[in-house]
Design an enzyme around this catalytic site. Structure first.
Site, PDB file in Angstrom:
ATOM      1  N   GLU A  82       0.819  -1.210   0.000  1.00 59.29           N
ATOM      2  CA  GLU A  82       0.000   0.000   0.000  1.00 59.29           C
ATOM      3  C   GLU A  82       0.860   1.271   0.000  1.00 59.29           C
ATOM      4  O   GLU A  82       0.632   2.191  -0.787  1.00 59.29           O
ATOM      5  CB  GLU A  82      -0.946  -0.009   1.209  1.00 59.29           C
ATOM      6  CG  GLU A  82      -1.911   1.145   1.257  1.00 59.29           C
ATOM      7  CD  GLU A  82      -2.897   1.132   0.092  1.00 59.29           C
ATOM      8  OE1 GLU A  82      -3.720   0.223   0.038  1.00 59.29           O
ATOM      9  OE2 GLU A  82      -2.817   2.029  -0.766  1.00 59.29           O
ATOM     10  N   ASP A 114       0.918   4.155  -3.024  1.00 57.22           N
ATOM     11  CA  ASP A 114       0.483   5.523  -2.729  1.00 57.22           C
ATOM     12  C   ASP A 114       1.576   6.535  -3.055  1.00 57.22           C
ATOM     13  O   ASP A 114       1.286   7.607  -3.588  1.00 57.22           O
ATOM     14  CB  ASP A 114       0.059   5.635  -1.257  1.00 57.22           C
ATOM     15  CG  ASP A 114      -1.136   4.738  -0.936  1.00 57.22           C
ATOM     16  OD1 ASP A 114      -1.827   4.301  -1.880  1.00 57.22           O
ATOM     17  OD2 ASP A 114      -1.367   4.459   0.255  1.00 57.22           O
ATOM     18  N   SER A 159      -7.156   1.340  -4.210  1.00 59.93           N
ATOM     19  CA  SER A 159      -5.945   1.929  -3.634  1.00 59.93           C
ATOM     20  C   SER A 159      -5.061   2.534  -4.711  1.00 59.93           C
ATOM     21  O   SER A 159      -4.298   3.454  -4.438  1.00 59.93           O
ATOM     22  CB  SER A 159      -5.121   0.845  -2.934  1.00 59.93           C
ATOM     23  OG  SER A 159      -5.719   0.483  -1.739  1.00 59.93           O
ATOM     24  N   ASP A 202     -17.231   9.047 -19.072  1.00 60.46           N
ATOM     25  CA  ASP A 202     -18.209   8.144 -18.467  1.00 60.46           C
ATOM     26  C   ASP A 202     -17.852   6.685 -18.776  1.00 60.46           C
ATOM     27  O   ASP A 202     -17.466   6.365 -19.901  1.00 60.46           O
ATOM     28  CB  ASP A 202     -19.594   8.488 -19.049  1.00 60.46           C
ATOM     29  CG  ASP A 202     -20.738   7.889 -18.255  1.00 60.46           C
ATOM     30  OD1 ASP A 202     -20.478   7.297 -17.184  1.00 60.46           O
ATOM     31  OD2 ASP A 202     -21.889   8.023 -18.712  1.00 60.46           O
ATOM     32  N   GLY A 247     -24.045   8.012 -17.385  1.00 56.16           N
ATOM     33  CA  GLY A 247     -24.211   8.920 -16.239  1.00 56.16           C
ATOM     34  C   GLY A 247     -23.625   8.298 -14.977  1.00 56.16           C
ATOM     35  O   GLY A 247     -22.939   7.271 -15.025  1.00 56.16           O
ATOM     36  N   ASP A 256     -22.966   6.203 -11.746  1.00 58.12           N
ATOM     37  CA  ASP A 256     -23.361   4.890 -11.215  1.00 58.12           C
ATOM     38  C   ASP A 256     -22.491   4.568 -10.010  1.00 58.12           C
ATOM     39  O   ASP A 256     -21.402   5.126  -9.860  1.00 58.12           O
ATOM     40  CB  ASP A 256     -23.244   3.806 -12.299  1.00 58.12           C
ATOM     41  CG  ASP A 256     -21.832   3.680 -12.839  1.00 58.12           C
ATOM     42  OD1 ASP A 256     -20.953   3.248 -12.076  1.00 58.12           O
ATOM     43  OD2 ASP A 256     -21.600   4.031 -14.017  1.00 58.12           O
TER      44      ASP A 256
END
Ligand SMILES: *[C@@H]1O[C@H](CO)[C@@H](O)[C@H](O)[C@H]1NC(C)=O
Ligand SMILES: *[C@@H]1O[C@H](CO)[C@@H](O)[C@H](O)[C@H]1NC(C)=O
Ligand SMILES: *[C@@H]1O[C@H](CO)[C@@H](O)[C@H](O)[C@H]1NC(C)=O
Ligand SMILES: *[C@@H]1O[C@H](CO)[C@@H](O)[C@H](O)[C@H]1NC(C)=O
Ligand SMILES: *[C@@H]1O[C@H](CO)[C@@H](O)[C@H](O)[C@H]1NC(C)=O
Length: 581
Positions: free
Chosen positions: A282, A286, A476, A518, A558, A560
């Protein structure tokens, strides 16, 4: 009663004060095991949250400074100005201090505005003050540290109107957890062909530049445009940001920027950023996908050793940001909790903190979670929302496959049970419920709740970990990528003499849609009522994953609840903001 007379009353009449129960839970969550009783002399720290002076006013200010059509768009408040809205009324401070004063070892301000006080006291003092009995518990699945909690607490009736809550007494939650990254192809042999490998095989910064149109350098050279990255240095998580791995990563994947490019480390509560390569993935994702994507934007890694509690961990970061003269403009967090891990009062207090950061013009960005619609729960009868993503004042990022653009099955999303749908989003969630859900899942989710995620980005990338190259997947990865996109947009705004983007959602749900592509294909994994259709197996390659086949969300045209409004489009966002590419 005046504050002075009340103080006298409180100190003279303690034994006959009329106590009222302020918060209670009816049972301890099943994941927590009772260990025993703490010694009466043991010292503990508690947070006492006082009532704030003008949160309605601050809410109004946040809308005004964050909505593109507003005349005061971009006119963010300073931390001191925010504190004027947040600080408790003087009468509340004197009443609470008079009550605590003689009964605790010390009282210190915890938040800069003084609306949250930190109180140190013994178990014996706490049991008398709050009329309760404390026990020691542990979170069994994570074999967590001992936690001292009670099932309820009381306060004097004359004090109750002045406080919000005392914490953590009835809060049973783990610290923020890693959002289950999926290791994929460790030391993938295909990596040896990386010069040739298309982005279909090995997603790395150059691919993100290509997919999203991100520039390879900044132009403003403003030191004010910083990205903050959350780290939690939990002994059981062992997440650190490794400097050598970052340097190898930049050498391999960003040869156009110096391999010595690093980050500023800020440690909270004595956290150490260990460099022995014992840490997990992680921390590497990051840091590598901020330093390596937002090339040129300075990065600050905020590593917190913290305590045993989720809400306090989030509040530690909020307080740090509130106390910075030049806080990072964009802050990314790839850790989270289920919404019900936090009590409603604690989640509301944390979300109020994000509102304060929104007033200051800080973009708080969170990974949406990796458990699909139901946080990987078997046999569940309702979907499982994630916090902080359900707080309306943060921007939550789901996951996608880039080619063809498809929702990542495990991308978490849904609707809050704590936070009502905000005005900027209501048309979108209602449209989704009406046109895509068709009356399904009645009773499994809250139709009037805040929907998440807001946006999405690539879910699987290559990182360097312990000197080797490996792919890793999860939201992540999506959160730092989206944060880097925003920092690069901010760079262009600053170069044009304009304010940076602050709280993003009112922009994203209006003209900012033009800066997002989208995603209309794909489903999330979900919640099987029978519990027999299988769930996501953590750590398996994608082909071996089996997904719950019923009770899940579909991606649509759109917004969701898997991919939100879509993935970054740098050029589109510049155009939406009236900037030239
Ligand atoms: C609360 O803040 C708003 C917005 O700044 C302001 O108009 C209002 O007067 C404030 N109310 C109080 C009681 O201070
Ligand atoms: C309050 O908490 C104590 C200790 O946790 C427990 O023994 C008691 O039954 C609780 N009372 C109520 C009304 O919840
Ligand atoms: C940076 O991007 C520009 C424009 O896309 C391109 O011409 C240039 O070659 C890139 N530089 C490097 C070092 O990748
Ligand atoms: C649904 O959301 C609303 C708005 O946030 C909230 O007031 C209500 O308590 C929620 N319902 C449930 C069952 O959690
Ligand atoms: C999701 O899409 C599938 C077809 O791809 C459809 O069968 C299903 O009914 C849809 N789910 C909902 C809730 O509309």
């Amino acid at each position: 009663m005046t504050p002075t007379r009340l103080a006298l009353f409180l100190s003279l009449t303690r034994s006959v004060l009329s106590m009222v129960m302020h918060e209670r839970i009816s049972s301890v969550p099943p994941a927590f095991k009772l260990l025993g009783t703490p010694a009466p002399s043991q010292q503990i720290d508690l947070l006492v949250a006082l009532v704030q002076s003008n949160m309605t006013g601050l809410e109004w200010v946040v809308e005004a400074v964050s909505t593109p059509s507003s005349p005061s768009y971009g006119q963010y408040l300073s931390a001191d100005q925010v504190a004027q809205y947040v600080k408790p009324p003087a009468a509340s401070v004197s009443t609470v201090l008079a009550w605590l004063g003689p009964n605790v070892a010390s009282v210190t301000p915890y938040s800069p505005a003084g609306d949250i006080l930190q109180v140190s006291l013994s178990i014996a003092q706490a049991e008398a003050l709050f009329d309760t009995k404390f026990s020691t518990y542990t979170h069994m699945p994570s074999n967590g540290p001992p936690m001292i909690r009670a099932m309820n607490y009381s306060v004097p009736d004359v004090v109750q109107p002045h406080i919000q809550f005392v914490h953590p007494i009835v809060a049973f939650a783990t610290r923020p957890r890693i959002l289950a990254p999926f290791p994929q192809h460790v030391d993938d042999p295909r990596f040896n062909r990386r010069q040739l490998a298309p982005c279909e095989d090995i997603v790395r910064p150059v691919c993100l530049q290509e997919f999203y149109g991100l520039p390879n350098k900044t132009i403003s050279s403003s030191a004010d445009n910083k990205i903050g990255v959350q780290g939690y240095n939990d002994p059981s998580l062992g997440e650190y940001a490794n400097l050598n791995d970052l340097s190898l990563f930049l050498g391999q994947f960003r040869p156009d920027i110096p391999a010595t490019t690093s980050f500023q480390l800020v440690s909270l509560n004595g956290a150490k950023n260990l460099q022995d390569n014992s840490g997990g993935l992680e921390g590497q994702i990051d840091i590598q996908y901020t330093v390596g994507v937002a090339g040129g934007v300075p990065v600050t890694y905020l590593l917190d050793e913290g305590g045993d509690d989720a809400a306090t961990s989030y509040m530690n970061t909020i307080n740090w940001l509130l106390s910075q003269e030049h806080p990072p403009r964009v802050f990314t967090t790839s850790y989270g909790n289920e919404e019900t891990d936090l009590t409603r009062s604690a989640a509301t207090a944390v979300c109020n903190g994000y509102m304060q950061l929104a007033a200051m013009g800080i973009s708080m960005i969170f990974a949406s979670g990796d458990g699909g619609a139901a946080d990987n729960q078997f046999g569940c009868t309702s979907f499982v929302p994630m916090f902080p993503p359900t707080c309306p004042y943060v921007t939550s990022v789901g996951g996608t496959f880039f080619q063809p653009p498809t929702a990542f099955q495990s991308s978490a999303g849904g609707f809050s049970n704590y936070f009502p749908v905000p005005r900027f989003q209501v048309a979108d969630t209602q449209n989704y419920i009406k046109t895509a859900v068709h009356g399904a899942y009645s009773g499994m989710y809250n139709k009037s709740g805040r929907g998440f995620p807001d946006v999405a980005a690539e879910w699987e990338v290559y990182v360097v970990n312990a000197g080797g190259v490996t792919s890793i997947g999860g939201t992540s990865c999506a959160s730092p990528i989206f944060a880097s996109f925003i920092a690069l947009v901010n760079d262009r705004l600053i170069a044009a003499g304009r304010p940076a983007l602050g709280f993003l959602n009112p922009l994203l749900y209006s003209i900012g849609r033009a800066g997002l592509d989208d995603v209309v294909v794909g489903q999330s994994s979900g919640c099987s009522k029978s519990g027999t259709t299988g769930c996501v197996i953590l750590g398996s390659p994608p082909d071996a994953l089996t997904y719950k086949t019923n009770h899940r969300w579909n991606a649509t045209t759109g917004w969701d609840p898997i991919t939100g409004l879509g993935t970054p489009n740098f050029k589109g966002m510049l155009n939406a903001l009236g900037l030239r590419d």
